[in-house]
Design a protein around this motif. Structure first.
Motif, PDB file in Angstrom:
ATOM      1  N   ILE A 153       0.852  -1.182   0.000  1.00  0.00           N
ATOM      2  CA  ILE A 153       0.000   0.000   0.000  1.00  0.00           C
ATOM      3  C   ILE A 153       0.894   1.240   0.000  1.00  0.00           C
ATOM      4  O   ILE A 153       1.775   1.382   0.846  1.00  0.00           O
ATOM      5  CB  ILE A 153      -0.931   0.037   1.231  1.00  0.00           C
ATOM      6  N   LEU A 154       0.655   2.113  -0.958  1.00  0.00           N
ATOM      7  CA  LEU A 154       1.390   3.368  -1.034  1.00  0.00           C
ATOM      8  C   LEU A 154       0.501   4.455  -0.446  1.00  0.00           C
ATOM      9  O   LEU A 154      -0.637   4.633  -0.875  1.00  0.00           O
ATOM     10  CB  LEU A 154       1.727   3.693  -2.490  1.00  0.00           C
ATOM     11  N   LYS A 155       1.013   5.163   0.529  1.00  0.00           N
ATOM     12  CA  LYS A 155       0.242   6.194   1.216  1.00  0.00           C
ATOM     13  C   LYS A 155       0.860   7.553   0.913  1.00  0.00           C
ATOM     14  O   LYS A 155       2.006   7.818   1.281  1.00  0.00           O
ATOM     15  CB  LYS A 155       0.247   5.938   2.727  1.00  0.00           C
ATOM     16  N   GLY A 156       0.105   8.382   0.203  1.00  0.00           N
ATOM     17  CA  GLY A 156       0.566   9.728  -0.117  1.00  0.00           C
ATOM     18  C   GLY A 156       1.208   9.813  -1.491  1.00  0.00           C
ATOM     19  O   GLY A 156       1.760   8.841  -2.007  1.00  0.00           O
ATOM     20  N   ILE A 157       1.118  10.989  -2.072  1.00  0.00           N
ATOM     21  CA  ILE A 157       1.694  11.245  -3.399  1.00  0.00           C
ATOM     22  C   ILE A 157       3.192  10.967  -3.408  1.00  0.00           C
ATOM     23  O   ILE A 157       3.718  10.419  -4.368  1.00  0.00           O
ATOM     24  CB  ILE A 157       1.400  12.701  -3.844  1.00  0.00           C
ATOM     25  N   GLU A 158       3.879  11.320  -2.324  1.00  0.00           N
ATOM     26  CA  GLU A 158       5.334  11.088  -2.267  1.00  0.00           C
ATOM     27  C   GLU A 158       5.662   9.614  -2.445  1.00  0.00           C
ATOM     28  O   GLU A 158       6.577   9.258  -3.184  1.00  0.00           O
ATOM     29  CB  GLU A 158       5.915  11.588  -0.944  1.00  0.00           C
ATOM     30  N   SER A 159       4.932   8.752  -1.752  1.00  0.00           N
ATOM     31  CA  SER A 159       5.180   7.304  -1.860  1.00  0.00           C
ATOM     32  C   SER A 159       4.909   6.811  -3.275  1.00  0.00           C
ATOM     33  O   SER A 159       5.650   5.974  -3.798  1.00  0.00           O
ATOM     34  CB  SER A 159       4.300   6.535  -0.872  1.00  0.00           C
ATOM     35  N   ILE A 160       3.839   7.307  -3.870  1.00  0.00           N
ATOM     36  CA  ILE A 160       3.504   6.898  -5.236  1.00  0.00           C
ATOM     37  C   ILE A 160       4.580   7.370  -6.204  1.00  0.00           C
ATOM     38  O   ILE A 160       5.042   6.604  -7.056  1.00  0.00           O
ATOM     39  CB  ILE A 160       2.114   7.441  -5.637  1.00  0.00           C
ATOM     40  N   ARG A 161       5.024   8.616  -6.062  1.00  0.00           N
ATOM     41  CA  ARG A 161       6.082   9.171  -6.921  1.00  0.00           C
ATOM     42  C   ARG A 161       7.349   8.321  -6.845  1.00  0.00           C
ATOM     43  O   ARG A 161       7.950   7.983  -7.861  1.00  0.00           O
ATOM     44  CB  ARG A 161       6.450  10.590  -6.487  1.00  0.00           C
ATOM     45  N   LYS A 162       7.757   8.019  -5.631  1.00  0.00           N
ATOM     46  CA  LYS A 162       8.998   7.270  -5.426  1.00  0.00           C
ATOM     47  C   LYS A 162       8.876   5.829  -5.889  1.00  0.00           C
ATOM     48  O   LYS A 162       9.857   5.239  -6.337  1.00  0.00           O
ATOM     49  CB  LYS A 162       9.417   7.343  -3.969  1.00  0.00           C
ATOM     50  N   TYR A 163       7.683   5.257  -5.805  1.00  0.00           N
ATOM     51  CA  TYR A 163       7.495   3.884  -6.268  1.00  0.00           C
ATOM     52  C   TYR A 163       7.633   3.811  -7.783  1.00  0.00           C
ATOM     53  O   TYR A 163       8.272   2.914  -8.308  1.00  0.00           O
ATOM     54  CB  TYR A 163       6.127   3.336  -5.836  1.00  0.00           C
ATOM     55  N   ILE A 164       7.044   4.781  -8.478  1.00  0.00           N
ATOM     56  CA  ILE A 164       7.089   4.765  -9.938  1.00  0.00           C
ATOM     57  C   ILE A 164       8.520   4.906 -10.450  1.00  0.00           C
ATOM     58  O   ILE A 164       8.917   4.215 -11.381  1.00  0.00           O
ATOM     59  CB  ILE A 164       6.169   5.865 -10.521  1.00  0.00           C
ATOM     60  N   ASP A 165       9.298   5.766  -9.846  1.00  0.00           N
ATOM     61  CA  ASP A 165      10.701   5.927 -10.248  1.00  0.00           C
ATOM     62  C   ASP A 165      11.534   6.305  -9.033  1.00  0.00           C
ATOM     63  O   ASP A 165      11.692   7.483  -8.719  1.00  0.00           O
ATOM     64  CB  ASP A 165      10.830   6.990 -11.333  1.00  0.00           C
ATOM     65  N   PRO A 166      12.066   5.300  -8.333  1.00  0.00           N
ATOM     66  CA  PRO A 166      12.799   5.561  -7.088  1.00  0.00           C
ATOM     67  C   PRO A 166      14.042   6.440  -7.255  1.00  0.00           C
ATOM     68  O   PRO A 166      14.388   7.201  -6.362  1.00  0.00           O
ATOM     69  CB  PRO A 166      13.217   4.173  -6.601  1.00  0.00           C
ATOM     70  N   ASP A 167      14.698   6.347  -8.409  1.00  0.00           N
ATOM     71  CA  ASP A 167      15.940   7.106  -8.616  1.00  0.00           C
ATOM     72  C   ASP A 167      15.688   8.554  -9.017  1.00  0.00           C
ATOM     73  O   ASP A 167      16.535   9.413  -8.788  1.00  0.00           O
ATOM     74  CB  ASP A 167      16.803   6.433  -9.681  1.00  0.00           C
ATOM     75  N   ASN A 168      14.550   8.803  -9.634  1.00  0.00           N
ATOM     76  CA  ASN A 168      14.228  10.151 -10.103  1.00  0.00           C
ATOM     77  C   ASN A 168      12.717  10.338 -10.022  1.00  0.00           C
ATOM     78  O   ASN A 168      12.026  10.276 -11.038  1.00  0.00           O
ATOM     79  CB  ASN A 168      14.725  10.317 -11.551  1.00  0.00           C
TER      80      ASN A 168
ATOM     81  N   GLU B  36      -7.431  13.820   2.853  1.00  0.00           N
ATOM     82  CA  GLU B  36      -6.421  14.574   2.108  1.00  0.00           C
ATOM     83  C   GLU B  36      -5.280  13.682   1.604  1.00  0.00           C
ATOM     84  O   GLU B  36      -4.291  14.194   1.083  1.00  0.00           O
ATOM     85  CB  GLU B  36      -5.836  15.677   3.010  1.00  0.00           C
ATOM     86  N   VAL B  37      -5.403  12.372   1.769  1.00  0.00           N
ATOM     87  CA  VAL B  37      -4.297  11.459   1.465  1.00  0.00           C
ATOM     88  C   VAL B  37      -4.657  10.537   0.303  1.00  0.00           C
ATOM     89  O   VAL B  37      -5.724   9.935   0.281  1.00  0.00           O
ATOM     90  CB  VAL B  37      -3.930  10.609   2.711  1.00  0.00           C
ATOM     91  N   TRP B  38      -3.731  10.431  -0.664  1.00  0.00           N
ATOM     92  CA  TRP B  38      -3.877   9.496  -1.774  1.00  0.00           C
ATOM     93  C   TRP B  38      -3.328   8.135  -1.377  1.00  0.00           C
ATOM     94  O   TRP B  38      -2.279   8.043  -0.717  1.00  0.00           O
ATOM     95  CB  TRP B  38      -3.116   9.995  -2.996  1.00  0.00           C
ATOM     96  N   TYR B  39      -4.011   7.075  -1.810  1.00  0.00           N
ATOM     97  CA  TYR B  39      -3.581   5.700  -1.573  1.00  0.00           C
ATOM     98  C   TYR B  39      -3.571   4.957  -2.896  1.00  0.00           C
ATOM     99  O   TYR B  39      -4.441   5.160  -3.746  1.00  0.00           O
ATOM    100  CB  TYR B  39      -4.544   4.973  -0.626  1.00  0.00           C
ATOM    101  N   ALA B  40      -2.605   4.068  -3.048  1.00  0.00           N
ATOM    102  CA  ALA B  40      -2.542   3.203  -4.226  1.00  0.00           C
ATOM    103  C   ALA B  40      -1.928   1.876  -3.798  1.00  0.00           C
ATOM    104  O   ALA B  40      -1.214   1.799  -2.789  1.00  0.00           O
ATOM    105  CB  ALA B  40      -1.710   3.845  -5.333  1.00  0.00           C
ATOM    106  N   HIS B  41      -2.189   0.852  -4.564  1.00  0.00           N
ATOM    107  CA  HIS B  41      -1.618  -0.472  -4.312  1.00  0.00           C
ATOM    108  C   HIS B  41      -0.569  -0.735  -5.379  1.00  0.00           C
ATOM    109  O   HIS B  41      -0.821  -0.497  -6.574  1.00  0.00           O
ATOM    110  CB  HIS B  41      -2.728  -1.525  -4.363  1.00  0.00           C
ATOM    111  N   THR B  42       0.581  -1.235  -4.976  1.00  0.00           N
ATOM    112  CA  THR B  42       1.683  -1.417  -5.929  1.00  0.00           C
ATOM    113  C   THR B  42       1.294  -2.315  -7.099  1.00  0.00           C
ATOM    114  O   THR B  42       1.688  -2.049  -8.233  1.00  0.00           O
ATOM    115  CB  THR B  42       2.934  -1.971  -5.230  1.00  0.00           C
TER     116      THR B  42
ATOM    117  N   ALA C  23      -6.064   4.732  -7.935  1.00  0.00           N
ATOM    118  CA  ALA C  23      -5.659   5.377  -6.686  1.00  0.00           C
ATOM    119  C   ALA C  23      -6.915   5.978  -6.078  1.00  0.00           C
ATOM    120  O   ALA C  23      -7.877   6.269  -6.786  1.00  0.00           O
ATOM    121  CB  ALA C  23      -4.613   6.449  -6.933  1.00  0.00           C
ATOM    122  N   ARG C  24      -6.894   6.168  -4.795  1.00  0.00           N
ATOM    123  CA  ARG C  24      -8.070   6.704  -4.105  1.00  0.00           C
ATOM    124  C   ARG C  24      -7.621   7.764  -3.127  1.00  0.00           C
ATOM    125  O   ARG C  24      -6.651   7.577  -2.396  1.00  0.00           O
ATOM    126  CB  ARG C  24      -8.757   5.561  -3.363  1.00  0.00           C
TER     127      ARG C  24
END
Length: 74
Positions: free
Chosen positions: A4-19, A41-47, A36-37
């Motif tokens: 479970i990815l919690k927050g835009i930051e987690s989603i951003r980093k999951y998609i491209d951890p290096d950049n 105020e928090v976005w959630y997504a499943h990897t 994503a849901r």
């Protein structure tokens, strides 16, 4: 790694951890159908869903793509 990815930051980093991509790009992907849901105020997504989204949008027949796709400087 958590599924479970919690927050835009987690989603951003999951998609491209290096950049990590921009927050606006994450929102663009969500508008394109990336599952994503937003709860409160928090976005959630499943990897698994994020992975499936990118598999589906990149599963195209490039022989049918317009020529400008190949010549945009990238």
């Amino acid at each position: 790694m958590a599924k479970i990815l919690k927050g835009i930051e987690s989603i951003r980093k999951y998609i491209d951890p290096d950049n990590p991509i921009s927050k606006d790009k994450v929102v663009e992907f969500i508008k394109m159908g990336m599952p994503a849901r937003k709860i409160g105020e928090v976005w959630y997504a499943h990897t698994d869903n994020v992975d499936d989204f990118f598999k589906s949008i990149t599963r195209v027949d490039m022989r049918k793509a317009p020529p400008e796709v190949f010549y945009n400087g990238e």
